[in-house]
Scaffold this active site. Sequence first.
Site, PDB file in Angstrom:
ATOM      1  N   ALA A 181      24.547   7.143  16.635  1.00  0.00           N
ATOM      2  CA  ALA A 181      23.585   6.322  15.892  1.00  0.00           C
ATOM      3  C   ALA A 181      22.264   7.069  15.879  1.00  0.00           C
ATOM      4  CB  ALA A 181      23.414   4.964  16.569  1.00  0.00           C
ATOM      5  N   PHE A 243      32.473  -3.370  10.720  1.00  0.00           N
ATOM      6  CA  PHE A 243      32.364  -4.384  11.783  1.00  0.00           C
ATOM      7  C   PHE A 243      30.922  -4.498  12.281  1.00  0.00           C
ATOM      8  CE2 PHE A 243      36.490  -6.040  13.454  1.00  0.00           C
ATOM      9  CZ  PHE A 243      37.284  -5.557  12.428  1.00  0.00           C
ATOM     10  N   CYS A 293      24.538   4.876   6.213  1.00  0.00           N
ATOM     11  CA  CYS A 293      25.987   4.701   6.328  1.00  0.00           C
ATOM     12  C   CYS A 293      26.533   3.310   5.986  1.00  0.00           C
ATOM     13  CB  CYS A 293      26.429   5.076   7.732  1.00  0.00           C
ATOM     14  SG  CYS A 293      26.131   6.810   8.090  1.00  0.00           S
ATOM     15  N   ARG A 468      11.099  -7.771  12.179  1.00  0.00           N
ATOM     16  CA  ARG A 468      11.884  -7.092  13.230  1.00  0.00           C
ATOM     17  C   ARG A 468      11.689  -7.713  14.604  1.00  0.00           C
ATOM     18  NH1 ARG A 468      15.757  -3.472  11.340  1.00  0.00           N
ATOM     19  NH2 ARG A 468      14.960  -2.532   9.459  1.00  0.00           N
TER      20      ARG A 468
HETATM   21  N1  LIG Z   1      23.542   9.769   9.609  1.00  0.00           N
HETATM   22  C1  LIG Z   1      24.367   9.153  10.433  1.00  0.00           C
HETATM   23  O1  LIG Z   1      23.957   8.384  11.284  1.00  0.00           O
HETATM   24  C2  LIG Z   1      25.839   9.398  10.356  1.00  0.00           C
HETATM   25  C3  LIG Z   1      26.649   9.005  11.416  1.00  0.00           C
HETATM   26  C4  LIG Z   1      27.997   9.242  11.350  1.00  0.00           C
HETATM   27  C5  LIG Z   1      28.534   9.842  10.223  1.00  0.00           C
HETATM   28  N2  LIG Z   1      27.748  10.206   9.179  1.00  0.00           N
HETATM   29  C6  LIG Z   1      28.368  10.881   8.047  1.00  0.00           C
HETATM   30  O2  LIG Z   1      28.148  12.263   8.145  1.00  0.00           O
HETATM   31  C7  LIG Z   1      27.977  12.846   6.863  1.00  0.00           C
HETATM   32  C8  LIG Z   1      26.662  13.584   6.803  1.00  0.00           C
HETATM   33  O3  LIG Z   1      25.603  12.696   7.036  1.00  0.00           O
HETATM   34  P1  LIG Z   1      24.152  13.161   7.364  1.00  0.00           P
HETATM   35  O4  LIG Z   1      23.396  11.946   7.727  1.00  0.00           O
HETATM   36  O5  LIG Z   1      24.171  14.294   8.334  1.00  0.00           O
HETATM   37  O6  LIG Z   1      23.708  13.705   5.922  1.00  0.00           O
HETATM   38  P2  LIG Z   1      22.550  14.722   5.566  1.00  0.00           P
HETATM   39  O7  LIG Z   1      22.185  14.529   4.164  1.00  0.00           O
HETATM   40  O8  LIG Z   1      21.471  14.630   6.602  1.00  0.00           O
HETATM   41  O9  LIG Z   1      23.212  16.172   5.725  1.00  0.00           O
HETATM   42  C9  LIG Z   1      24.142  16.698   4.860  1.00  0.00           C
HETATM   43  C10 LIG Z   1      23.772  18.156   4.612  1.00  0.00           C
HETATM   44  O10 LIG Z   1      24.851  18.782   3.923  1.00  0.00           O
HETATM   45  C11 LIG Z   1      24.315  19.771   3.067  1.00  0.00           C
HETATM   46  N3  LIG Z   1      25.306  20.145   2.061  1.00  0.00           N
HETATM   47  C12 LIG Z   1      25.797  19.398   1.056  1.00  0.00           C
HETATM   48  N4  LIG Z   1      26.720  20.085   0.378  1.00  0.00           N
HETATM   49  C13 LIG Z   1      26.838  21.303   0.962  1.00  0.00           C
HETATM   50  C14 LIG Z   1      27.627  22.460   0.719  1.00  0.00           C
HETATM   51  N5  LIG Z   1      28.525  22.463  -0.260  1.00  0.00           N
HETATM   52  N6  LIG Z   1      27.450  23.516   1.518  1.00  0.00           N
HETATM   53  C15 LIG Z   1      26.541  23.502   2.525  1.00  0.00           C
HETATM   54  N7  LIG Z   1      25.780  22.448   2.817  1.00  0.00           N
HETATM   55  C16 LIG Z   1      25.919  21.345   2.041  1.00  0.00           C
HETATM   56  C17 LIG Z   1      23.074  19.124   2.508  1.00  0.00           C
HETATM   57  O11 LIG Z   1      22.159  20.070   2.007  1.00  0.00           O
HETATM   58  C18 LIG Z   1      22.545  18.350   3.733  1.00  0.00           C
HETATM   59  O12 LIG Z   1      21.570  19.095   4.441  1.00  0.00           O
HETATM   60  C19 LIG Z   1      28.078  11.699   5.877  1.00  0.00           C
HETATM   61  O13 LIG Z   1      29.388  11.625   5.409  1.00  0.00           O
HETATM   62  C20 LIG Z   1      27.776  10.492   6.715  1.00  0.00           C
HETATM   63  O14 LIG Z   1      28.416   9.356   6.219  1.00  0.00           O
HETATM   64  C21 LIG Z   1      26.402  10.007   9.246  1.00  0.00           C
END
Ligand SMILES: NC(=O)c1ccc[n+]([C@@H]2O[C@H](COP(=O)([O-])OP(=O)(O)OC[C@H]3O[C@@H](n4cnc5c(N)ncnc54)[C@H](O)[C@@H]3O)[C@@H](O)[C@H]2O)c1
Length: 650
Positions: A181, A243, A293, A468
């Site tokens: 988180a 959930f 998310c 909040r």
């Molecule tokens: N943020 C959260 O709390 C969280 C938690 C669990 C899962 N996720 C999942 O993880 C994934 C990423 O989330 P995030 O929050 O890190 O997103 P984010 O936007 O912070 O990071 C994604 C990165 O991927 C890069 N990117 C996109 N396409 C690319 C490519 N073809 N080659 C190289 N780099 C590329 C982007 O430039 C970006 O910097 C999502 O699917 C999200 O659902 C996020």
Amino acid sequence: SIRVGDRQKIHVNSDFTSEKKMVKICCIGAGYVGGPTMAVIALKCPSVEVAVVDISVPRITAWNSDQLPIYEPGLDDVVKQCRGKNLFFSTDVEKHVREADIVFVSVNTPTKTRGLGAGKAADLTYWESAARMIADVSVSDKIVVEKSTVPVKTAEAIEKILTHNSKGIKFQILSNPEFLAEGTAIEDLFKPDRVLIGGRETPEGFAAVKALKDIYSQWVPEERILTTNLWSAELSKLAANAFLAQRISSVNAMSALCEATGANVTEVSYAVGKDSRIGPKFLNSSVGFGGSCFQKDILNLVYICECNGLPEVAEYWKQVIKINDYQKTRFVNRIVSSMFNTVSNKKIAVLGFAFKKDTGDTRETPAIDVCKGLIGDKARISIYDPQVTEEQIQRDLTMNKFDWDHPLHLQPMSPTTVKQVSVAWDAYAATKDAHGICILTEWDEFKKLDYEKIFENMQKPAFVFDGRNVVDAEKLRKIGFIVYSIVDGVQLAGEAMDAVHQRASGFLSEIQEDAEIEFGFVSNDQKLGEERLVDVKHRRNQLVPWETRIKSISRNEEEPVNLNLGFLRNEQILVEEDIGSDEESASFLGHKCELESGDTEFVTECDKRNVEHLLITRKQSNDEGLGLLSAVPFTIGVKFYSSSVFSNKI
Ligand SMILES: NC(=O)c1ccc[n+]([C@@H]2O[C@H](COP(=O)([O-])OP(=O)(O)OC[C@H]3O[C@@H](n4cnc5c(N)ncnc54)[C@H](O)[C@@H]3O)[C@@H](O)[C@H]2O)c1
């Protein structure tokens, strides 16, 4: 490891760990997930070399600087310890992918904005292009790990892309969804509740699972590493988010009912959470959930259900989003109606813009919708958040729905600015001369502000809308604020109440002959203390308590004054009654209205559900209908009574 169900034993001879000295990991996507996750792997596994790559040059530059691109408590330390040793950040995506044994893919998986499934389905453009690139540049076998949250069955599609282009190279796909988180990412990664690894149920699949498990088991206890089949792992992530969000929407739905009935949602959720089958966490009611998310993953789940012919299940989960939207709208409506039904040109300070404390992430933050709602009503907004830049705020307020989750370099860099919005450097600057304060993020520093000083520098009456549950509402009411808190609704304490009364009576005594006075209440918001008193002509509004009695109607000339009472809804007159003049009594909607000279009183009671405004007009005896006003000056004094519910609250 713990397998779900009784499954085949895992083969131990892994190609990826036992035979090579230094395992090389590459993570595509240096975002909120890729960055912290890989930094912790590098810290905990000194024998693993980790490269985090991204197509966004500014992001990688920031990861290599002292100013990391994301704020996360403890992250600086971890990065400092490993960067340049076994942790590298680079834009040379292809080189690092080519050299890696294990490739994590942690790119964006936003909601589709167009085409089939627009507004719901996950957009796998970035994932697919990453997969094609892996297939193109690879010269050795690799494990490809889905770190991004993806729809169930994505691995099947990815497998096809990889194997069709693979020139004989073998790929094993694993699903290893991330449960961290934001705000507690490092803590969560150090001590995860569980690590989930899904793989193909083949010898090669088991070996790949084992290889990834060997990495995590360097710091995560064995019993916390769960292995499942690919589809269970993919779906578990969507299910977990659904959930979690559902708990928030459930408690927020309760908060609306609490406000309507006088129950206190904190007390209710505490009592509910004491049930060990339910548990206490994630039951805080608020202005609504945000973050990158929850919404996107639930929409994705809804779409998957629809595609699988399960419309009832889809509808069930969709409701979690609807309640969240409702909660944000309700909050905006509350602000506007409490502030005498208009915020036009009023300065409103917004404290907190990030979707929660300890992060600078603003993706899907409720602050966006709340600010847009207030801007729509022409408020002037001054925002302060300790971790969010002005540029980000302006970008968020101008961006289209779902555009925020596309890679950074694809987002508008210098968007048109919203003129009604300014960004302040601290809470005191933001609140100076403001009519109201909205607290939208639970930053700890908002608990410790000098609210006496803030109150002094604000317009009066000074409102606080706490979305909040951050402030001590009672303490603020003692200072003189009118406080609306998600937890206990509006409560006007003695002094604040007096201030309102004084203003209301002052306002009323100003009303002269040409007055058409409307006072009443908003029928769709049952909470006490927000009925409005409106001078129709001047559109000046006042807050009056629920039960209002006309104390006296006196006139300056002998001529009898006829008063008309109308009940309005949607600007339409529902019922109109002549309530007569002095020394008359009239029956009104079954209730007796007594008008006596001097100290005239009548009690207004009506069907609160049907009526929006009570309209009192004065007409000349020879006039017909409403709206024709006598030239004779008169004053109406209003005495305020508290209803029993209201006095309970005070
Ligand atoms: N943020 C959260 O709390 C969280 C938690 C669990 C899962 N996720 C999942 O993880 C994934 C990423 O989330 P995030 O929050 O890190 O997103 P984010 O936007 O912070 O990071 C994604 C990165 O991927 C890069 N990117 C996109 N396409 C690319 C490519 N073809 N080659 C190289 N780099 C590329 C982007 O430039 C970006 O910097 C999502 O699917 C999200 O659902 C996020």
